[in-house]
Design an enzyme around this catalytic site. Structure first.
Site, mmCIF file in Angstrom:
data_model
loop_
_atom_site.group_PDB
_atom_site.id
_atom_site.type_symbol
_atom_site.label_atom_id
_atom_site.label_comp_id
_atom_site.label_asym_id
_atom_site.label_seq_id
_atom_site.Cartn_x
_atom_site.Cartn_y
_atom_site.Cartn_z
ATOM 1 N N LYS A 33 0.808 -1.216 0.000
ATOM 2 C CA LYS A 33 0.000 0.000 0.000
ATOM 3 C C LYS A 33 0.847 1.274 0.000
ATOM 4 O O LYS A 33 0.576 2.196 -0.768
ATOM 5 C CB LYS A 33 -0.948 0.024 1.212
ATOM 6 N N ASP A 71 -0.466 4.744 9.687
ATOM 7 C CA ASP A 71 0.759 4.571 10.478
ATOM 8 C C ASP A 71 1.347 5.925 10.866
ATOM 9 O O ASP A 71 1.775 6.120 12.006
ATOM 10 C CB ASP A 71 1.798 3.763 9.698
#
Length: 190
Positions: free
Chosen positions: A17, A37
């Site tokens: 990704k 993240d």
């Protein structure tokens, strides 16, 4: 001002990704990557995780509301994230149900996920495989890729082509309908 487009890259850890998001921004410079993240680093700085002084609300609750704020101001974003549990799905669908979304499934075979986890060295071994029991089980995608068999450039180009086509983006809407109907079914079965 119209709402900014949201490209949602959904896949397990190590599926590609982040690399795909970077490639998309090369082809679509008016899009910005917004990774869960990276966002978690903001939350982590607010918390004292060593002493279990934690914000008592899941990170995704705030993440998706930030996504909505960007879109509301006409900013196009690429979400690098994982729809990994029912609470995340609920936050995702409830917060973004009126936004323009291209829902992208990022797949990768188990053997390659294991190899990537080993070679990266910054992932918990087995994390991606454990996520497979939930991720991709309920989504209906506008576009899907296998990053082990397709190049990242091919995947990014296909996303751009999909955005430029006249075909309506229905993956998110159909997924939302499935999610809503499954919640109704699960409430009726209790």
């Amino acid at each position: 001002m119209g709402k900014g487009m949201i490209i949602v890259l959904n896949g397990v850890s190590s599926s590609g990704k982040s690399t795909l998001a970077k490639e998309i921004t090369k082809l679509l410079p008016d899009f910005f990557t917004f990774s869960i993240d990276d966002y978690d680093l903001v939350i982590e700085k607010m918390e004292d995780r060593d002493n279990q002084r934690l914000i008592p609300i899941e990170t995704e609750y705030f993440y998706y509301r930030n996504v909505a704020m960007f879109s509301d101001r006409g900013i196009n974003v690429i979400l690098d994230q994982i729809l990994h549990d029912p609470i995340t799905l609920q936050n995702f669908y409830e917060t973004l149900n009126s936004y323009p979304i291209l829902l992208v499934g990022v797949h990768c075979p188990v053997e390659e996920l294991e190899r990537r986890e080993q070679s990266r060295g910054d992932r918990q071994i087995g994390q991606a495989i454990s996520q497979l029991s939930f991720v991709h089980q309920q989504e209906i995608y506008d576009v899907e890729f296998n990053t082990a068999t397709q190049s990242i450039t091919e995947c990014a180009r296909e996303i751009v082509d999909r955005l430029e086509s006249d075909t309506p983006l229905l993956g998110f809407k159909k997924s939302l309908e499935e999610f809503a109907s499954s919640k109704v079914l699960s409430k009726n079965n209790n």
